[in-house]
Design a protein around this motif. Structure first.
Motif, PDB file in Angstrom:
ATOM      1  N   GLN A  98       0.836  -1.198   0.000  1.00 30.12           N
ATOM      2  CA  GLN A  98       0.000   0.000   0.000  1.00 30.12           C
ATOM      3  C   GLN A  98       0.874   1.253   0.000  1.00 30.12           C
ATOM      4  O   GLN A  98       1.913   1.286   0.646  1.00 30.12           O
ATOM      5  N   SER A  99       0.415   2.272  -0.733  1.00 30.46           N
ATOM      6  CA  SER A  99       1.189   3.505  -0.833  1.00 30.46           C
ATOM      7  C   SER A  99       0.279   4.711  -0.632  1.00 30.46           C
ATOM      8  O   SER A  99      -0.844   4.735  -1.142  1.00 30.46           O
ATOM      9  N   PRO A 100       0.749   5.705   0.116  1.00 32.17           N
ATOM     10  CA  PRO A 100      -0.067   6.924   0.271  1.00 32.17           C
ATOM     11  C   PRO A 100      -0.052   7.795  -0.973  1.00 32.17           C
ATOM     12  O   PRO A 100      -0.834   8.741  -1.080  1.00 32.17           O
ATOM     13  N   TRP A 101       0.829   7.485  -1.931  1.00 31.14           N
ATOM     14  CA  TRP A 101       0.955   8.322  -3.118  1.00 31.14           C
ATOM     15  C   TRP A 101       0.091   7.761  -4.244  1.00 31.14           C
ATOM     16  O   TRP A 101       0.299   6.644  -4.696  1.00 31.14           O
ATOM     17  N   PRO A 102      -0.877   8.498  -4.717  1.00 34.80           N
ATOM     18  CA  PRO A 102      -1.762   7.985  -5.771  1.00 34.80           C
ATOM     19  C   PRO A 102      -1.040   7.876  -7.109  1.00 34.80           C
ATOM     20  O   PRO A 102      -0.243   8.743  -7.480  1.00 34.80           O
ATOM     21  N   TYR A 103      -1.309   6.795  -7.793  1.00 36.36           N
ATOM     22  CA  TYR A 103      -0.767   6.590  -9.136  1.00 36.36           C
ATOM     23  C   TYR A 103      -1.578   7.423 -10.121  1.00 36.36           C
ATOM     24  O   TYR A 103      -2.802   7.527 -10.012  1.00 36.36           O
ATOM     25  N   ASP A 104      -0.906   8.032 -11.094  1.00 33.81           N
ATOM     26  CA  ASP A 104      -1.570   8.904 -12.059  1.00 33.81           C
ATOM     27  C   ASP A 104      -1.565   8.235 -13.434  1.00 33.81           C
ATOM     28  O   ASP A 104      -0.640   8.425 -14.225  1.00 33.81           O
ATOM     29  N   PRO A 105      -2.587   7.430 -13.742  1.00 35.49           N
ATOM     30  CA  PRO A 105      -2.583   6.707 -15.021  1.00 35.49           C
ATOM     31  C   PRO A 105      -2.690   7.636 -16.223  1.00 35.49           C
ATOM     32  O   PRO A 105      -2.145   7.349 -17.282  1.00 35.49           O
ATOM     33  N   GLY A 106      -3.385   8.770 -16.069  1.00 33.94           N
ATOM     34  CA  GLY A 106      -3.550   9.683 -17.195  1.00 33.94           C
ATOM     35  C   GLY A 106      -2.221  10.240 -17.668  1.00 33.94           C
ATOM     36  O   GLY A 106      -1.910  10.234 -18.869  1.00 33.94           O
ATOM     37  N   THR A 107      -1.408  10.732 -16.727  1.00 31.91           N
ATOM     38  CA  THR A 107      -0.100  11.279 -17.096  1.00 31.91           C
ATOM     39  C   THR A 107       0.803  10.191 -17.658  1.00 31.91           C
ATOM     40  O   THR A 107       1.524  10.414 -18.640  1.00 31.91           O
ATOM     41  N   THR A 108       0.764   9.011 -17.040  1.00 28.15           N
ATOM     42  CA  THR A 108       1.623   7.925 -17.519  1.00 28.15           C
ATOM     43  C   THR A 108       1.251   7.518 -18.943  1.00 28.15           C
ATOM     44  O   THR A 108       2.130   7.324 -19.793  1.00 28.15           O
ATOM     45  N   ARG A 109      -0.045   7.413 -19.227  1.00 28.76           N
ATOM     46  CA  ARG A 109      -0.473   7.058 -20.590  1.00 28.76           C
ATOM     47  C   ARG A 109      -0.080   8.131 -21.594  1.00 28.76           C
ATOM     48  O   ARG A 109       0.228   7.837 -22.748  1.00 28.76           O
ATOM     49  N   TYR A 110      -0.102   9.389 -21.140  1.00 28.09           N
ATOM     50  CA  TYR A 110       0.300  10.480 -22.034  1.00 28.09           C
ATOM     51  C   TYR A 110       1.780  10.357 -22.404  1.00 28.09           C
ATOM     52  O   TYR A 110       2.181  10.643 -23.527  1.00 28.09           O
ATOM     53  N   LEU A 111       2.603   9.895 -21.448  1.00 26.68           N
ATOM     54  CA  LEU A 111       4.048   9.811 -21.667  1.00 26.68           C
ATOM     55  C   LEU A 111       4.468   8.497 -22.321  1.00 26.68           C
ATOM     56  O   LEU A 111       5.422   8.482 -23.108  1.00 26.68           O
ATOM     57  N   VAL A 112       3.805   7.406 -21.992  1.00 29.24           N
ATOM     58  CA  VAL A 112       4.166   6.108 -22.575  1.00 29.24           C
ATOM     59  C   VAL A 112       2.897   5.266 -22.697  1.00 29.24           C
ATOM     60  O   VAL A 112       2.160   5.090 -21.732  1.00 29.24           O
ATOM     61  N   ARG A 113       2.645   4.754 -23.872  1.00 28.21           N
ATOM     62  CA  ARG A 113       1.438   3.965 -24.116  1.00 28.21           C
ATOM     63  C   ARG A 113       1.724   2.470 -23.921  1.00 28.21           C
ATOM     64  O   ARG A 113       2.862   2.018 -24.015  1.00 28.21           O
ATOM     65  N   GLU A 114       0.649   1.732 -23.654  1.00 28.78           N
ATOM     66  CA  GLU A 114       0.687   0.272 -23.583  1.00 28.78           C
ATOM     67  C   GLU A 114       1.649  -0.236 -22.511  1.00 28.78           C
ATOM     68  O   GLU A 114       2.298  -1.256 -22.676  1.00 28.78           O
ATOM     69  N   GLN A 115       1.771   0.496 -21.433  1.00 33.51           N
ATOM     70  CA  GLN A 115       2.558   0.007 -20.304  1.00 33.51           C
ATOM     71  C   GLN A 115       1.602  -0.333 -19.163  1.00 33.51           C
ATOM     72  O   GLN A 115       0.806   0.505 -18.749  1.00 33.51           O
ATOM     73  N   LYS A 116       1.683  -1.561 -18.672  1.00 37.52           N
ATOM     74  CA  LYS A 116       0.758  -2.015 -17.637  1.00 37.52           C
ATOM     75  C   LYS A 116       1.323  -1.714 -16.257  1.00 37.52           C
ATOM     76  O   LYS A 116       2.513  -1.892 -16.002  1.00 37.52           O
ATOM     77  N   TRP A 117       0.435  -1.250 -15.367  1.00 32.22           N
ATOM     78  CA  TRP A 117       0.819  -0.986 -13.978  1.00 32.22           C
ATOM     79  C   TRP A 117      -0.129  -1.741 -13.066  1.00 32.22           C
ATOM     80  O   TRP A 117      -1.331  -1.813 -13.313  1.00 32.22           O
ATOM     81  N   THR A 118       0.408  -2.309 -11.970  1.00 34.03           N
ATOM     82  CA  THR A 118      -0.402  -3.083 -11.037  1.00 34.03           C
ATOM     83  C   THR A 118      -0.005  -2.735  -9.609  1.00 34.03           C
ATOM     84  O   THR A 118       1.188  -2.609  -9.299  1.00 34.03           O
ATOM     85  N   LEU A 119      -1.009  -2.585  -8.757  1.00 41.15           N
ATOM     86  CA  LEU A 119      -0.753  -2.379  -7.333  1.00 41.15           C
ATOM     87  C   LEU A 119      -0.858  -3.715  -6.620  1.00 41.15           C
ATOM     88  O   LEU A 119      -1.891  -4.397  -6.714  1.00 41.15           O
ATOM     89  N   LEU A 120       0.208  -4.106  -5.923  1.00 37.93           N
ATOM     90  CA  LEU A 120       0.214  -5.366  -5.168  1.00 37.93           C
ATOM     91  C   LEU A 120      -0.152  -5.055  -3.722  1.00 37.93           C
ATOM     92  O   LEU A 120       0.686  -4.658  -2.904  1.00 37.93           O
ATOM     93  N   THR A 121      -1.423  -5.223  -3.411  1.00 42.88           N
ATOM     94  CA  THR A 121      -1.884  -4.895  -2.054  1.00 42.88           C
ATOM     95  C   THR A 121      -1.500  -5.971  -1.039  1.00 42.88           C
ATOM     96  O   THR A 121      -1.442  -5.705   0.147  1.00 42.88           O
ATOM     97  N   ASN A 122      -1.242  -7.180  -1.544  1.00 40.95           N
ATOM     98  CA  ASN A 122      -0.845  -8.298  -0.662  1.00 40.95           C
ATOM     99  C   ASN A 122       0.427  -8.937  -1.233  1.00 40.95           C
ATOM    100  O   ASN A 122       0.385 -10.034  -1.824  1.00 40.95           O
TER     101      ASN A 122
END
Length: 388
Positions: free
Chosen positions: A323-347
């Motif tokens: 868990q992270s207090p910092w929110p992931y920003d998918p919009g900015t990431t998609r703008y900079l690099v396309r077709e890159q998958k991101w996953t949060l591992l909560t466990n």
């Protein structure tokens, strides 16, 4: 205007606030030229430029009111010549609606959209004072904000999370005060009145009356439509000095005036650029609002994370471990690099072992508080590089 720190900074950002000043300056140019030339083309171009400004920053909603005040000023102060301009002002209004174009019909069908946002952000709802107590209450609400705005010209940093410095350098602020004084002294001149109406109107309405929840003044991003008015005020004392010098100096010494102005411009330009590229930085600690300070820290981490993800390319899959207090920003990431998958591992204890590479590289991000999972990750994915 070309090298002022605030103008350069807002012009570098993907923010439509700064666009409005171009249309306002264009409108005022043709409006004042129309008063001299009386050519219909000047009046028409002034109206079209004003109408086109409606497509950009919300603060341009103030422009019709400024033009109306200017019309009333001409009719009241220059009433002997006002009749000659009535048809011209009608041409400005007609051209304004032409420039407004299709967007006008959208606002006619949705009337609450035009002033709705600004009305919902007013710190004091405008109404006629009914008592001295009402006036006192209004002053207690508006006065401190307006005083903070005045300090934001050269002393206090902007609190808008966009710009982290005062509007002007101290020497420029001194010129601004002198220029405003000269404009007030010559307020009957149409150009002086128009500059005062636009500059003070934006500072009072957009800068003072309109504010976001939990925000703290000064919010210089709301001042951007008036930037040209501020720079004109800076130029007024310089122009007045040159005109006085040309009449008092001997012809063989008049070269001193343009040379002095050129040297002063070079010095002011160097001071602005030196400050911006060597000393200016975004400092969250300078923000007085706790909510804005927290948001700024989020923006910093989001920007760094998106920039790092983009540097990897699309052939990597990115995981945030824990868990992270910092929110992931998918919009900015998609703008900079396309077709890159991101996953949060909560466990992470169970999810790390189930990851498959699928012919792609894998990257794991560990924020503060999740360092205990680094050793497990190294064991499951040997040979990786550790970085900060």
């Amino acid at each position: 205007m070309a090298f002022s720190v605030s103008n350069v900074h807002y012009s570098r950002l993907a923010l439509d606030n700064i666009v409005t000043q171009f249309f306002w300056a264009t409108c005022f140019f043709f409006l004042l030229r129309g008063l001299r030339s009386r050519r219909p083309s000047d009046w028409a171009l002034a109206g079209v430029a004003a109408g086109l400004s409606e497509y950009f920053y919300y603060g341009t909603r103030l422009l019709p009111l400024i033009l109306l005040v200017f019309l009333l000023f001409v009719l009241a102060v220059h009433w002997q010549h006002a009749r000659q301009y009535l048809s011209s002002f009608l041409l400005v209004a007609g051209s304004y609606f032409v420039g407004f174009g299709p967007l006008l019909f959208h606002f006619i069908r949705n009337p609450n959209l035009y002033f709705g946002r600004g009305a919902s952000l007013l710190i004091w709802p405008p109404h006629s004072p009914t008592s001295f107590a009402d006036i006192a209450t209004a002053w207690k609400t508006i006065g401190p904000v307006f005083s903070e705005n005045l300090l934001g010209i050269s002393t206090h940093s902007s609190q808008d999370i966009i710009f982290y410095a005062p509007l002007l350098l101290p020497a420029e602020a001194a010129l601004l005060v002198l220029g405003v004084a000269l404009l007030l002294w010559r307020w009957r001149h149409p150009a002086a009145f128009l500059i005062l109406a636009s500059g003070l109107g934006v500072l009072l309405v957009g800068g003072t009356l309109v504010a976001y929840q939990n925000s703290v003044p000064p919010l210089i991003n709301h001042w951007t439509p008036a930037f040209p008015a501020f720079y004109v005020a800076l130029a007024v004392p310089v122009g007045a000095w040159i005109m006085a010098g040309q009449s008092e100096l001997e012809p063989r010494l008049r070269w001193i005036l343009p040379v002095t102005v050129a040297i002063a411009l070079v010095v002011i330009g160097w001071c602005n650029l030196n400050f911006y590229f060597n000393r200016y930085y975004a400092d969250p600690e300078s923000l007085k609002s706790k909510g804005y300070k927290s948001a700024q820290r989020n923006y910093e981490v989001q920007t760094a994370q998106s920039g790092y993800s983009a540097s990897l390319g699309h052939n990597y899959e990115v995981f945030t471990v824990g868990q992270s207090p910092w929110p992931y920003d998918p919009g900015t990431t998609r703008y900079l690099v396309r077709e890159q998958k991101w996953t949060l591992l909560t466990n992470p204890a169970t999810e790390l072992a189930s990851i498959t590479r699928d012919n792609k590289g894998v990257v794991f991000l560990f924020f503060a508080g999740n360092e205990q999972y680094e050793q497990t990750t190294h064991e499951l994915f040997p040979g990786g590089k550790h970085g900060e």
